[in-house]
Motif scaffolding. Structure first.
Motif, PDB file in Angstrom:
ATOM      1  N   SER A  27      63.788  29.211 154.113  1.00 63.13           N
ATOM      2  CA  SER A  27      63.492  29.624 152.747  1.00 63.13           C
ATOM      3  C   SER A  27      64.734  30.109 152.004  1.00 63.13           C
ATOM      4  CB  SER A  27      62.395  30.674 152.694  1.00 63.13           C
ATOM      5  OG  SER A  27      62.596  31.683 153.623  1.00 63.13           O
ATOM      6  N   PRO A  31      65.278  27.301 148.663  1.00 63.08           N
ATOM      7  CA  PRO A  31      64.326  28.151 147.935  1.00 63.08           C
ATOM      8  C   PRO A  31      63.384  27.336 147.060  1.00 63.08           C
ATOM      9  CG  PRO A  31      66.477  28.263 146.911  1.00 63.08           C
ATOM     10  CD  PRO A  31      66.626  27.445 148.170  1.00 63.08           C
ATOM     11  N   ASP A  32      62.233  27.931 146.746  1.00 61.90           N
ATOM     12  CA  ASP A  32      61.263  27.312 145.853  1.00 61.90           C
ATOM     13  C   ASP A  32      61.799  27.429 144.436  1.00 61.90           C
ATOM     14  OD1 ASP A  32      59.001  26.250 144.733  1.00 61.90           O
ATOM     15  OD2 ASP A  32      57.803  28.074 144.912  1.00 61.90           O
ATOM     16  N   THR A  33      62.086  26.302 143.799  1.00 57.28           N
ATOM     17  CA  THR A  33      62.743  26.338 142.501  1.00 57.28           C
ATOM     18  C   THR A  33      61.822  25.960 141.346  1.00 57.28           C
ATOM     19  OG1 THR A  33      63.521  24.082 142.824  1.00 57.28           O
ATOM     20  CG2 THR A  33      65.025  25.876 143.439  1.00 57.28           C
ATOM     21  N   LYS A  34      60.555  25.787 141.570  1.00 58.48           N
ATOM     22  CA  LYS A  34      59.698  25.410 140.449  1.00 58.48           C
ATOM     23  C   LYS A  34      59.489  26.618 139.536  1.00 58.48           C
ATOM     24  CE  LYS A  34      55.421  26.175 142.950  1.00 58.48           C
ATOM     25  NZ  LYS A  34      54.288  25.638 143.562  1.00 58.48           N
ATOM     26  N   PRO A  35      59.484  26.390 138.207  1.00 58.11           N
ATOM     27  CA  PRO A  35      59.326  27.501 137.267  1.00 58.11           C
ATOM     28  C   PRO A  35      57.889  28.046 137.311  1.00 58.11           C
ATOM     29  CG  PRO A  35      59.384  25.418 136.093  1.00 58.11           C
ATOM     30  CD  PRO A  35      59.656  25.108 137.537  1.00 58.11           C
ATOM     31  N   SER A  48      62.113  39.281 135.402  1.00 56.56           N
ATOM     32  CA  SER A  48      62.997  38.274 134.834  1.00 56.56           C
ATOM     33  C   SER A  48      62.615  37.901 133.409  1.00 56.56           C
ATOM     34  CB  SER A  48      62.971  37.024 135.720  1.00 56.56           C
ATOM     35  OG  SER A  48      61.669  36.493 135.744  1.00 56.56           O
TER      36      SER A  48
END
Length: 169
Positions: A27, A31-35, A48
């Motif tokens: 992970s 990393p999980d990059t979907k918005p 954020s």
């Protein structure tokens, strides 16, 4: 059998611990990059989110007793005060330094003598149209006390300028 594979067959605990380590390593590397589905608008959705506007920029500049005076929380919403030649933006502490606050008489003024002597009396303030108080008559303990306030303010508030004589700016 290789020594690496043998460590897992000899102690099954190693094999058990390898799984979470491999998961966390994966992970971090991928990393999980979907918005997010919606943009958060408050802190509960994450930190954020974009603020509604950028805070006003504070420029470092020279103030005289006359140009400092309007920043008293009455004539101007910004509250500034000076101690030992440093001008601090204490607007964030408006309940203390603004109108009606316990330190309110220092707003827009040079508070050096009052902070040194731990006095909120009006007599501690030098006239706005006069020279800056040279503080030649304060004791070493009072000077240390004043410098303690300068240190406290320097950590808590923005230093936004310096106090100079009325004819110097």
């Amino acid at each position: 059998m290789s020594s690496f594979a043998q460590t897992f067959t000899d102690t099954p605990l190693n094999a058990l611990l390898l799984a979470p380590i491999a998961y966390y390593a994966y992970s971090i590397a991928f990393p999980d990059t979907k918005p997010p589905a919606t943009i958060p608008t408050d802190w509960r959705g994450g930190y954020s989110w974009k603020p509604p506007s950028h805070p006003k920029t504070v420029l470092y500049k020279k103030y005289t007793p006359k140009t400092l005076q309007p920043f008293n929380g009455v004539d101007n919403p910004r509250i500034l005060l000076a101690i030992n030649g440093k001008v601090f933006d204490v607007t964030a502490g408006g309940s203390f330094y603004g109108p009606g606050g316990p330190y309110g008489n220092f707003a827009g003024r040079d508070a050096s003598r009052g902070m040194a002597k731990q006095s909120f009396d009006k007599e501690m303030l030098s006239p706005i149209d006069g020279p800056i108080d040279p503080l030649t008559d304060i004791t070493p303990d009072e000077r240390d006390n004043m410098m303690g306030w300068v240190e406290h303010f320097s950590h808590k508030y923005i230093v936004c300028g310096e106090l100079v004589e009325n004819d110097a700016a």
